[in-house]
Design a protein around this motif. Structure first.
Motif, PDB file in Angstrom:
ATOM      1  N   GLU A 225       8.438  10.239   4.372  1.00 48.64           N
ATOM      2  CA  GLU A 225       8.745  10.098   2.940  1.00 48.64           C
ATOM      3  C   GLU A 225       9.185   8.667   2.627  1.00 48.64           C
ATOM      4  OE1 GLU A 225       8.636  11.459  -0.827  1.00 48.64           O
ATOM      5  OE2 GLU A 225       8.108  12.644   0.956  1.00 48.64           O
ATOM      6  N   ALA A 226      10.007   8.084   3.492  1.00 45.09           N
ATOM      7  CA  ALA A 226      10.480   6.714   3.282  1.00 45.09           C
ATOM      8  C   ALA A 226       9.328   5.716   3.313  1.00 45.09           C
ATOM      9  CB  ALA A 226      11.517   6.357   4.344  1.00 45.09           C
ATOM     10  N   SER A 227       8.323   5.993   4.142  1.00 51.48           N
ATOM     11  CA  SER A 227       7.197   5.051   4.278  1.00 51.48           C
ATOM     12  C   SER A 227       6.417   4.893   2.972  1.00 51.48           C
ATOM     13  CB  SER A 227       6.255   5.526   5.388  1.00 51.48           C
ATOM     14  OG  SER A 227       5.521   6.683   4.996  1.00 51.48           O
ATOM     15  N   LYS A 228       6.486   5.897   2.100  1.00 51.43           N
ATOM     16  CA  LYS A 228       5.744   5.857   0.837  1.00 51.43           C
ATOM     17  C   LYS A 228       6.321   4.836  -0.144  1.00 51.43           C
ATOM     18  CE  LYS A 228       4.560  10.777   1.201  1.00 51.43           C
ATOM     19  NZ  LYS A 228       4.744  12.120   0.595  1.00 51.43           N
ATOM     20  N   LYS A 229       7.522   4.354   0.137  1.00 51.53           N
ATOM     21  CA  LYS A 229       8.184   3.432  -0.774  1.00 51.53           C
ATOM     22  C   LYS A 229       7.802   1.971  -0.526  1.00 51.53           C
ATOM     23  CE  LYS A 229      12.135   6.598  -1.081  1.00 51.53           C
ATOM     24  NZ  LYS A 229      11.823   7.129  -2.424  1.00 51.53           N
ATOM     25  N   PHE A 230       6.909   1.739   0.456  1.00 50.71           N
ATOM     26  CA  PHE A 230       6.535   0.364   0.802  1.00 50.71           C
ATOM     27  C   PHE A 230       5.025   0.183   0.745  1.00 50.71           C
ATOM     28  CE2 PHE A 230      10.508   1.284   2.947  1.00 50.71           C
ATOM     29  CZ  PHE A 230      11.275   0.157   2.680  1.00 50.71           C
ATOM     30  N   GLN A 231       4.615  -1.015   0.401  1.00 49.44           N
ATOM     31  CA  GLN A 231       3.210  -1.373   0.479  1.00 49.44           C
ATOM     32  C   GLN A 231       2.912  -1.837   1.910  1.00 49.44           C
ATOM     33  OE1 GLN A 231       2.227  -4.265  -2.526  1.00 49.44           O
ATOM     34  NE2 GLN A 231       2.894  -2.952  -4.216  1.00 49.44           N
ATOM     35  N   SER A 232       1.713  -1.607   2.377  1.00 50.32           N
ATOM     36  CA  SER A 232       1.364  -1.946   3.756  1.00 50.32           C
ATOM     37  C   SER A 232       1.446  -3.447   4.027  1.00 50.32           C
ATOM     38  CB  SER A 232      -0.049  -1.442   4.092  1.00 50.32           C
ATOM     39  OG  SER A 232      -1.003  -1.988   3.202  1.00 50.32           O
ATOM     40  N   LYS A 233       1.311  -4.271   2.988  1.00 51.99           N
ATOM     41  CA  LYS A 233       1.439  -5.713   3.195  1.00 51.99           C
ATOM     42  C   LYS A 233       2.884  -6.134   3.427  1.00 51.99           C
ATOM     43  CE  LYS A 233       1.654  -6.821  -1.757  1.00 51.99           C
ATOM     44  NZ  LYS A 233       1.003  -7.561  -2.859  1.00 51.99           N
ATOM     45  N   GLU A 234       3.846  -5.236   3.078  1.00 52.91           N
ATOM     46  CA  GLU A 234       5.264  -5.501   3.311  1.00 52.91           C
ATOM     47  C   GLU A 234       5.737  -4.928   4.642  1.00 52.91           C
ATOM     48  OE1 GLU A 234       7.434  -5.335  -0.981  1.00 52.91           O
ATOM     49  OE2 GLU A 234       6.794  -3.423  -0.137  1.00 52.91           O
ATOM     50  N   VAL A 235       5.432  -3.634   4.839  1.00 53.31           N
ATOM     51  CA  VAL A 235       5.912  -2.913   6.017  1.00 53.31           C
ATOM     52  C   VAL A 235       4.793  -2.032   6.554  1.00 53.31           C
ATOM     53  CG1 VAL A 235       7.665  -1.347   6.959  1.00 53.31           C
ATOM     54  CG2 VAL A 235       8.240  -2.827   5.019  1.00 53.31           C
ATOM     55  N   THR A 236       4.607  -2.070   7.866  1.00 52.86           N
ATOM     56  CA  THR A 236       3.645  -1.189   8.527  1.00 52.86           C
ATOM     57  C   THR A 236       4.412  -0.209   9.399  1.00 52.86           C
ATOM     58  OG1 THR A 236       2.007  -2.966   8.588  1.00 52.86           O
ATOM     59  CG2 THR A 236       1.621  -1.081  10.020  1.00 52.86           C
ATOM     60  N   ALA A 252      -1.312  14.510   7.852  1.00 51.60           N
ATOM     61  CA  ALA A 252      -2.681  14.315   7.368  1.00 51.60           C
ATOM     62  C   ALA A 252      -2.703  13.738   5.956  1.00 51.60           C
ATOM     63  CB  ALA A 252      -3.427  15.650   7.398  1.00 51.60           C
ATOM     64  N   ASN A 253      -1.645  14.002   5.185  1.00 54.37           N
ATOM     65  CA  ASN A 253      -1.591  13.525   3.800  1.00 54.37           C
ATOM     66  C   ASN A 253      -0.912  12.165   3.656  1.00 54.37           C
ATOM     67  OD1 ASN A 253      -2.854  15.862   2.897  1.00 54.37           O
ATOM     68  ND2 ASN A 253      -0.939  16.958   2.606  1.00 54.37           N
ATOM     69  N   THR A 254      -0.571  11.556   4.773  1.00 59.25           N
ATOM     70  CA  THR A 254       0.115  10.263   4.744  1.00 59.25           C
ATOM     71  C   THR A 254      -0.895   9.130   4.886  1.00 59.25           C
ATOM     72  OG1 THR A 254       2.047  11.287   5.770  1.00 59.25           O
ATOM     73  CG2 THR A 254       1.950   8.898   5.783  1.00 59.25           C
ATOM     74  N   LYS A 255      -0.819   8.163   3.978  1.00 57.13           N
ATOM     75  CA  LYS A 255      -1.748   7.039   3.997  1.00 57.13           C
ATOM     76  C   LYS A 255      -1.074   5.783   4.544  1.00 57.13           C
ATOM     77  CE  LYS A 255      -4.340   8.772  -0.017  1.00 57.13           C
ATOM     78  NZ  LYS A 255      -4.769   8.469  -1.409  1.00 57.13           N
ATOM     79  N   GLU A 256      -1.899   4.910   5.057  1.00 59.67           N
ATOM     80  CA  GLU A 256      -1.454   3.590   5.521  1.00 59.67           C
ATOM     81  C   GLU A 256      -0.322   3.672   6.548  1.00 59.67           C
ATOM     82  OE1 GLU A 256      -0.624   1.541   1.875  1.00 59.67           O
ATOM     83  OE2 GLU A 256      -2.716   1.007   1.570  1.00 59.67           O
TER      84      GLU A 256
END
Length: 373
Positions: A225-236, A252-256
């Protein structure tokens, strides 16, 4: 002084190999009774190992047909009965058995000093917490009543209960076990395997990793859930480990977000040296060895207080957050993203602290518990 003869009963391995190695170095005479083949203990002389394989085989067969808990309960009982017969044929000063696998030995009072090793918190404390969490997610939690019943008997029969942290110790006291019966034996980190690479330049994205079981118990749903708060260019975000069935749909529903299967320790150690932050949102861990492995590898940890290893980490070495909070997780990661100088300072202090938690400290504590008791 005559060496102590110590029977170690373990359904699997856990840290029994480390324990036996340390006791041998201390000049004692440990003997491991295990459900694994001797090849799983390459650093222990074969004459110090007795294997009883059929309980492990039954367990794995039951697991393949989807009734893992039934297989686990059968393994505990059958292994306990088998090693009780084997140990009774010899004379030991001490019996130390892992919880859930030792009831039958304890009931026969085979050794004058009997110890239970519990790697997690008190089993009822653990199950209460997980039952509550599953309910909050709308999921059914299958409480292993057979294992719980066995362990409650073991706690009462044992002269002492060894746990891995003050966190675990408090869970036993909360459930009515006298403090005088409890002893803390913390694990260590292999600093020859887990060590930091060169100090990294400040580049984006920030690399956040979790490794271990991808389960509800470990709080992975909060990290997703926390990962959804960041853009992939900021945090991977990187997840290493096997996914619990209940979480497969969420994964399965988690992107990036990157997922990897479990890795051999050597490969994992190399992988970690390319990461920046270790996220550890566990709901319950008797110790949580991954925390100090990550610190030794140069990662700044973000962790909950419900990991025993967390009590070894100061605010200058990592960020502690409450359990069950994706918001606190995201806030801590965001802080480390925006303050690279602070992160690098914490990194240095985390590395130094991890170096102090080596297996030699574990050996010294064993000496205190067995030889100076």
């Amino acid at each position: 002084m005559k060496p102590l003869k110590i029977a170690i009963g373990v359904g699997g391995r856990f840290h029994a190999d480390r324990m036996a190695s340390a006791l041998l170095e201390l000049g004692q005479e440990p003997h491991i009774y295990t459900s694994f083949p001797g090849s799983k203990f390459p650093n222990i002389p074969s004459q110090n190992i007795s294997s009883t394989l059929y309980p492990e085989i039954f367990f794995r067969l039951f697991r393949t047909v989807g009734v893992e808990q039934t297989g686990s309960d059968l393994k505990m009982k059958q292994f306990g009965k088998a090693i009780a017969k084997k140990i009774a044929k010899d004379s030991y000063d001490i019996f130390l058995g892992w919880s859930s696998f030792s009831k039958e030995v304890l009931q026969k009072k085979i050794a004058p000093r009997q110890i239970i090793m519990r790697d997690s918190s008190h089993i009822s404390f653990q199950m209460d917490l997980l039952e509550e969490e599953y309910k909050s997610l709308g999921l059914k939690y299958s409480r292993d009543k057979a294992a719980e019943k066995r362990e409650l008997v073991e706690y009462q029969l044992a002269d002492e209960v060894f746990v891995l942290s003050q966190f675990a110790l408090r869970s036993f006291i909360d459930k009515g076990i006298p403090s005088k019966k409890l002893k803390v034996l913390r694990l260590g980190v292999d600093t020859s395997l887990f060590f930091s690479g060169e100090e990294k330049r400040e580049t984006k994205p920030l690399q956040v990793v979790y490794f271990g079981a991808l389960s509800i118990r470990k709080g992975i749903h909060y990290l997703l859930e926390a990962s959804k708060k960041f853009q992939s260019k900021e945090v991977t975000f990187h997840f290493v480990g096997e996914v619990e069935p209940h979480l497969k749909k969420k994964v399965a529903n988690t992107k990036e977000v990157f997922f990897y299967p479990s890795m051999p320790q050597k490969k994992l150690a190399t992988f970690l040296r390319n990461m920046d932050v270790f996220a550890f949102p566990t709901l319950e861990d008797g110790f949580g060895q991954t925390l100090i492995q990550a610190m030794a590898s140069g990662l700044v940890p973000v962790f909950t207080p419900n990991s025993g290893a967390s009590e070894l980490v100061s605010p200058e070495q990592g960020i502690q957050i409450p359990i069950r909070s994706s918001e606190a997780l995201a806030q801590a990661i965001h802080e480390l993203l925006l303050q690279p100088e602070k992160r690098m300072e914490m990194r240095s202090k985390a590395i130094q602290r991890a170096k102090e938690i080596h297996w030699g400290v574990y050996r010294e504590r064993l000496s205190e518990l067995f030889l100076n008791a």
